[in-house]
Each structure stands twice: as structure tokens, then as C-alpha cells.
Design a protein around this motif. Structure first.
Motif, PDB file in Angstrom:
ATOM      1  N   ALA A 145       0.832  -1.209   0.000  1.00  0.00           N
ATOM      2  CA  ALA A 145       0.000   0.000   0.000  1.00  0.00           C
ATOM      3  C   ALA A 145       0.865   1.257   0.000  1.00  0.00           C
ATOM      4  CB  ALA A 145      -0.938  -0.005   1.210  1.00  0.00           C
ATOM      5  N   ILE A 146       1.972   1.228   0.722  1.00  0.00           N
ATOM      6  CA  ILE A 146       2.878   2.378   0.747  1.00  0.00           C
ATOM      7  C   ILE A 146       3.498   2.589  -0.631  1.00  0.00           C
ATOM      8  CG2 ILE A 146       5.049   3.275   1.687  1.00  0.00           C
ATOM      9  CD1 ILE A 146       4.265   1.832   4.345  1.00  0.00           C
ATOM     10  N   VAL A 147       3.941   1.522  -1.257  1.00  0.00           N
ATOM     11  CA  VAL A 147       4.532   1.633  -2.595  1.00  0.00           C
ATOM     12  C   VAL A 147       3.495   2.168  -3.581  1.00  0.00           C
ATOM     13  CG1 VAL A 147       5.585   0.366  -4.518  1.00  0.00           C
ATOM     14  CG2 VAL A 147       6.282  -0.119  -2.160  1.00  0.00           C
ATOM     15  N   ALA A 148       2.260   1.720  -3.456  1.00  0.00           N
ATOM     16  CA  ALA A 148       1.204   2.229  -4.331  1.00  0.00           C
ATOM     17  C   ALA A 148       1.027   3.738  -4.139  1.00  0.00           C
ATOM     18  CB  ALA A 148      -0.107   1.499  -4.067  1.00  0.00           C
ATOM     19  N   LEU A 149       1.104   4.213  -2.910  1.00  0.00           N
ATOM     20  CA  LEU A 149       1.021   5.654  -2.660  1.00  0.00           C
ATOM     21  C   LEU A 149       2.215   6.381  -3.275  1.00  0.00           C
ATOM     22  CD1 LEU A 149      -0.152   5.734   1.071  1.00  0.00           C
ATOM     23  CD2 LEU A 149      -1.487   6.416  -0.927  1.00  0.00           C
ATOM     24  N   LEU A 150       3.406   5.807  -3.112  1.00  0.00           N
ATOM     25  CA  LEU A 150       4.610   6.427  -3.676  1.00  0.00           C
ATOM     26  C   LEU A 150       4.540   6.509  -5.200  1.00  0.00           C
ATOM     27  CD1 LEU A 150       7.346   4.699  -1.490  1.00  0.00           C
ATOM     28  CD2 LEU A 150       6.589   7.080  -1.324  1.00  0.00           C
ATOM     29  N   ALA A 151       3.902   5.526  -5.813  1.00  0.00           N
ATOM     30  CA  ALA A 151       3.822   5.465  -7.273  1.00  0.00           C
ATOM     31  C   ALA A 151       2.699   6.321  -7.848  1.00  0.00           C
ATOM     32  CB  ALA A 151       3.632   4.016  -7.719  1.00  0.00           C
ATOM     33  N   ASP A 152       1.801   6.795  -6.995  1.00  0.00           N
ATOM     34  CA  ASP A 152       0.597   7.477  -7.470  1.00  0.00           C
ATOM     35  C   ASP A 152       0.794   8.986  -7.632  1.00  0.00           C
ATOM     36  OD1 ASP A 152      -2.039   7.865  -8.285  1.00  0.00           O
ATOM     37  OD2 ASP A 152      -2.722   8.160  -6.222  1.00  0.00           O
ATOM     38  N   ASP A 153       1.807   9.365  -8.373  1.00  0.00           N
ATOM     39  CA  ASP A 153       1.972  10.751  -8.800  1.00  0.00           C
ATOM     40  C   ASP A 153       2.940  10.754  -9.981  1.00  0.00           C
ATOM     41  OD1 ASP A 153       4.706  11.009  -7.965  1.00  0.00           O
ATOM     42  OD2 ASP A 153       4.116  11.792  -6.032  1.00  0.00           O
ATOM     43  N   PRO A 154       3.040  11.848 -10.709  1.00  0.00           N
ATOM     44  CA  PRO A 154       3.881  11.837 -11.919  1.00  0.00           C
ATOM     45  C   PRO A 154       5.344  11.463 -11.662  1.00  0.00           C
ATOM     46  CG  PRO A 154       2.452  13.758 -11.928  1.00  0.00           C
ATOM     47  CD  PRO A 154       2.286  13.097 -10.589  1.00  0.00           C
ATOM     48  N   LEU A 155       5.931  11.925 -10.574  1.00  0.00           N
ATOM     49  CA  LEU A 155       7.324  11.583 -10.291  1.00  0.00           C
ATOM     50  C   LEU A 155       7.459  10.133  -9.829  1.00  0.00           C
ATOM     51  CD1 LEU A 155       8.448  14.825  -8.444  1.00  0.00           C
ATOM     52  CD2 LEU A 155       8.980  14.144 -10.786  1.00  0.00           C
ATOM     53  N   GLY A 156       6.608   9.719  -8.919  1.00  0.00           N
ATOM     54  CA  GLY A 156       6.671   8.362  -8.395  1.00  0.00           C
ATOM     55  C   GLY A 156       6.365   7.309  -9.436  1.00  0.00           C
ATOM     56  N   ALA A 157       5.497   7.639 -10.372  1.00  0.00           N
ATOM     57  CA  ALA A 157       5.146   6.682 -11.423  1.00  0.00           C
ATOM     58  C   ALA A 157       6.364   6.289 -12.243  1.00  0.00           C
ATOM     59  CB  ALA A 157       4.059   7.262 -12.320  1.00  0.00           C
ATOM     60  N   GLN A 158       7.358   7.169 -12.316  1.00  0.00           N
ATOM     61  CA  GLN A 158       8.586   6.886 -13.059  1.00  0.00           C
ATOM     62  C   GLN A 158       9.594   6.089 -12.237  1.00  0.00           C
ATOM     63  OE1 GLN A 158      10.201  10.612 -14.491  1.00  0.00           O
ATOM     64  NE2 GLN A 158       8.143  11.404 -14.847  1.00  0.00           N
ATOM     65  N   ARG A 159       9.457   6.114 -10.917  1.00  0.00           N
ATOM     66  CA  ARG A 159      10.475   5.514 -10.044  1.00  0.00           C
ATOM     67  C   ARG A 159      10.042   4.229  -9.356  1.00  0.00           C
ATOM     68  NH1 ARG A 159      11.488  11.262  -7.262  1.00  0.00           N
ATOM     69  NH2 ARG A 159       9.600  10.628  -6.188  1.00  0.00           N
ATOM     70  N   GLU A 160       8.753   4.062  -9.152  1.00  0.00           N
ATOM     71  CA  GLU A 160       8.263   2.965  -8.315  1.00  0.00           C
ATOM     72  C   GLU A 160       7.528   1.923  -9.145  1.00  0.00           C
ATOM     73  OE1 GLU A 160       9.598   3.374  -5.517  1.00  0.00           O
ATOM     74  OE2 GLU A 160       9.772   5.545  -5.399  1.00  0.00           O
ATOM     75  N   SER A 161       7.479   0.693  -8.621  1.00  0.00           N
ATOM     76  CA  SER A 161       6.780  -0.377  -9.318  1.00  0.00           C
ATOM     77  C   SER A 161       6.301  -1.414  -8.316  1.00  0.00           C
ATOM     78  CB  SER A 161       7.713  -1.046 -10.325  1.00  0.00           C
ATOM     79  OG  SER A 161       7.096  -2.189 -10.869  1.00  0.00           O
ATOM     80  N   LEU A 162       5.083  -1.833  -8.480  1.00  0.00           N
ATOM     81  CA  LEU A 162       4.513  -2.893  -7.638  1.00  0.00           C
ATOM     82  C   LEU A 162       4.801  -4.286  -8.189  1.00  0.00           C
ATOM     83  CD1 LEU A 162       1.143  -1.143  -6.861  1.00  0.00           C
ATOM     84  CD2 LEU A 162       2.796  -1.899  -5.155  1.00  0.00           C
ATOM     85  N   ASP A 163       5.508  -4.360  -9.315  1.00  0.00           N
ATOM     86  CA  ASP A 163       5.778  -5.645  -9.950  1.00  0.00           C
ATOM     87  C   ASP A 163       6.628  -6.566  -9.082  1.00  0.00           C
ATOM     88  OD1 ASP A 163       4.336  -4.794 -12.141  1.00  0.00           O
ATOM     89  OD2 ASP A 163       6.118  -4.195 -13.276  1.00  0.00           O
ATOM     90  N   ASP A 164       7.563  -5.999  -8.351  1.00  0.00           N
ATOM     91  CA  ASP A 164       8.472  -6.788  -7.511  1.00  0.00           C
ATOM     92  C   ASP A 164       8.667  -6.036  -6.202  1.00  0.00           C
ATOM     93  OD1 ASP A 164      10.456  -8.304  -6.324  1.00  0.00           O
ATOM     94  OD2 ASP A 164      12.006  -7.761  -7.774  1.00  0.00           O
TER      95      ASP A 164
END
Length: 156
Positions: A22-41
Motif C-alpha cells: 500500500a505504501i509503494v502504491a502511494l509512492l507510485a501514485d503521482d507523476p514523479l513516483g510513477a517513473q520511479r516505483e513499481s509494484l511488480d516486484d
């Protein structure tokens, strides 16, 4: 760190391993985070969480509303020699679920971090924000922070 701080229908508590996705999903949920984060692994995030959990100067917290993680931040306590040996805290990774933005949750999380910093004997609270996050800059200034420094970064 205080174990649980209930605030009305919101609970700010230390993150647990089950919160990592859930934390990673929050980190990924913005334009900058979408480029850096992934829930794949999740393995690199779980390894980082283990390091954070083992370090008493790291306080990764979640804001939970109705059983759902809706916000997070990391508070790092940094002892130092400058400022007459003052300890400072650094607020990082502040994220609020899209559905909760504008609800006051961000203010409550930052107020928690400031209160916790005082409780831990810090003489200064600092944070950085990406230059492109102008809304965040206004938010932090409204909470009393001042844009006092220029930051630099070297990525590897």
C-alpha cells in the motif's frame, strides 16, 4: 516512537510489513513516483523496510482510515554536531491517497511528525520537495516551513 496515535477516525501508526504494498502504491501514485516505483516486484521494498524497521532513528508511519492505508511519511532523526550538537529530523516520502487529498490528512501527518520530532528532542525539522511540486511548496509554507536552502542531488 509512540505506538498508536488515534486522531478521530484516523490512526497514525508505525508501518508494518503488510503495509509495504500500500505504501509503494502511494509512492507510485503521482507523476514523479510513477517513473520511479513499481509494484511488480516488492522484494527491494521489503528489504528496505527491514532496514528501516531495525533502525531506531527511522520512523515510517501510515495513516489508516477505516482499515485502509491512506497516507504515509518517513521521519528520520539525525544527530549532528552543527547547531551546538542539535538533533534534527527529516520528513520524507509524504504521500496522501488521491481520494484523501484536500481532506486535511496531510496537515495531520505533518503535525504528527512535528510533534514526534519535539518529543524526540529535535531542535529542527526539515524536508525537501521536488522543484516541480509547487502545490506541495505552498502546503509546507502554510504549515510554517520556509524555503531556506537550495538542494542538490547526485543519483547513481
Amino acid at each position: 516512537m509512540r505506538k498508536v496515535r488515534a486522531m478521530g477516525d484516523l490512526e497514525i501508526r508505525p508501518a508494518v510489513e503488510d503495509d509495504v504494498a500500500a505504501i509503494v502504491a502511494l509512492l507510485a501514485d503521482d507523476p514523479l513516483g510513477a517513473q520511479r516505483e513499481s509494484l511488480d516486484d516488492l522484494s527491494p521494498y521489503l528489504a528496505a523496510f527491514a532496514q528501516l524497521a531495525a533502525d531506531p532513528n527511522q520512523h515510517l508511519v501510515t495513516a489508516v482510515h477505516e482499515g485502509r492505508v491512506v497516507g504515509t511519511l518517513q521521519l528520520t532523526v539525525v544527530p549532528g554536531l552543527s547547531r551546538r550538537g542539535a538533533t534534527r529530523s527529516v520528513i520524507e516520502g509524504v504521500r496522501i491517497h488521491a481520494e484523501e487529498r484536500g481532506s486535511g490528512l496531510g496537515t495531520r501527518l505533518i503535525e504528527w511528525a512535528i510533534d514526534e520530532s519535539r518529543r524526540l528532542g529535535c531542535g529542527l525539522v526539515q524536508l525537501t520537495s521536488d522543484a516541480s511540486r509547487t502545490d506541495a511548496h505552498r502546503f509546507y509554507e502554510r504549515l510554517g516551513f520556509s524555503a531556506s536552502h537550495v538542494g542538490f542531488k547526485l543519483e547513481f
